[in-house]
Structure formats: structure tokens, C-alpha cells
Scaffold this active site. Structure first.
Site, PDB file in Angstrom:
ATOM      1  N   HIS A 228       0.873  -1.171   0.000  1.00  0.00           N
ATOM      2  CA  HIS A 228       0.000   0.000   0.000  1.00  0.00           C
ATOM      3  C   HIS A 228       0.910   1.220   0.000  1.00  0.00           C
ATOM      4  O   HIS A 228       1.977   1.201   0.610  1.00  0.00           O
ATOM      5  CB  HIS A 228      -0.897  -0.005   1.243  1.00  0.00           C
ATOM      6  CG  HIS A 228      -1.810   1.180   1.316  1.00  0.00           C
ATOM      7  ND1 HIS A 228      -2.817   1.389   0.394  1.00  0.00           N
ATOM      8  CD2 HIS A 228      -1.854   2.229   2.173  1.00  0.00           C
ATOM      9  CE1 HIS A 228      -3.446   2.515   0.693  1.00  0.00           C
ATOM     10  NE2 HIS A 228      -2.882   3.045   1.763  1.00  0.00           N
TER      11      HIS A 228
ATOM     12  N   CYS B  64      -3.395   3.098  -5.447  1.00  0.00           N
ATOM     13  CA  CYS B  64      -2.758   3.956  -4.438  1.00  0.00           C
ATOM     14  C   CYS B  64      -1.350   4.403  -4.851  1.00  0.00           C
ATOM     15  O   CYS B  64      -0.938   5.515  -4.544  1.00  0.00           O
ATOM     16  CB  CYS B  64      -2.742   3.270  -3.073  1.00  0.00           C
ATOM     17  SG  CYS B  64      -1.887   1.675  -3.035  1.00  0.00           S
TER      18      CYS B  64
END
Length: 169
Positions: free
Chosen positions: A30, A121
Site C-alpha cells: 500500500h 494507491c
């Protein structure tokens, strides 16, 4: 500036405003962008209803929309590990820190489209830092999908060829 106690030996280096933060989740990474004073900006699923950082990021795989959030780095990282990773600095010149922060702050609280392979992301934070959206993670996934598709096609073709050969007298 807050105390530096949240960046210990398990999380080497103190991020600077504008740095890319790579957070290691089980099976994927992430990405967030460091704003300063312990805060990051990142995208999270719109329907996020659980406080568990790893689980909520995993939900983004199935989401088509994301919310731009400003959160404490330590809350987003949870029990996972992270590193500062400005990996595209050799390819692109980072924008001025003031510009990166201005662009990031403008987006906080906004809902944005999300696509695992085309607008994830990592794309989000690289667009903020460099003005270019890029994701090695997505490129690897697209390459793997292409390879699997090509291999499946080749195996299907070989199977059809073998089937026809075995039917000939």
C-alpha cells in the site's frame, strides 16, 4: 513538530514531507505520501467500516471508488512494516515540496475513482510527487495477466492440435 518516537529501528529513517511511503501488506504494498508531523495522505475504500489497517486496504482491491484521507502514518501502518521509497526519483524530477503538499491538501476528503491496475494507491501518490502516475505493482500484475493469458491460449491451441491429430486415421 511532534516527538520522533513513532519512527523506531523497526521503521528506519524519518520521512520528509513529499516522501513516498511503501507499506508492506500481506501479498501487496500500500502506498502513501508523507505530509509531515506524522501524517500521510492515501486513498482508502469509500465503504471502509473497519479500523483494521490491513483489512481496509485489502478491500480496496474490490472497490471502484476511494476516499482521499489524511491519517497518522502509525495508524495506517498498524502492525505492518514500511519504508521510505522515492523509487522514481531517477526517472522523474519530484515537484517542489510546497506544490506536492498543496496538491495533496486540496484532495483530502474527496472521492476519487479507483482501479487496481490503472488508478491505484501507487498511481495516486506518484502523481502527487512527480506529476506522473506510475505503478510498478500494476505493471507487474498486467504482465503476469498477459503471460497467463498467452500461456492458456498456447495450451488451448496445443490441446486442439493434439485432439485433431488423435482423430486422424
Amino acid at each position: 513538530m511532534e516527538s520522533n518516537d513513532r519512527f523506531d529501528l523497526e521503521h528506519p529513517g524519518e520521512p520528509q514531507p513529499g516522501d513516498l511511503i511503501e507499506i508492506f501488506r500481506p501479498g501487496y504494498q500500500h502506498w502513501a505520501l508523507y505530509l509531515g508531523d506524522g501524517y500521510i495522505i492515501n486513498v482508502a475504500p469509500v465503504d471502509e467500516g473497519t479500523p483494521a489497517a490491513s483489512f481496509s486496504s485489502a478491500k480496496s482491491v474490490f472497490s471502484r471508488k476511494a476516499l482521499v484521507k489524511m491519517q497518522l502514518l502509525k495508524d495506517v501502518v498498524g502492525t505492518d512494516s514500511y519504508r521510505i521509497n522515492n523509487k522514481y526519483d531517477d526517472k522523474y524530477s519530484p515537484l517542489a515540496v510546497e506544490e506536492i503538499i498543496r496538491r495533496a491538501e486540496f484532495l483530502i476528503g474527496q472521492e476519487v475513482s479507483y482501479d487496481l491496475l490503472g488508478n491505484n494507491c501507487e498511481h495516486f501518490v506518484t502523481l502527487l510527487r512527480y506529476g506522473e502516475a506510475e505503478s510498478d505493482q500494476a505493471s507487474r500484475a498486467i504482465g503476469a495477466i498477459g503471460f497467463v493469458t498467452a500461456a492458456a491460449g498456447a495450451l488451448s491451441f496445443l490441446g486442439l492440435f493434439q485432439h485433431r491429430s488423435s482423430q486422424r486415421p
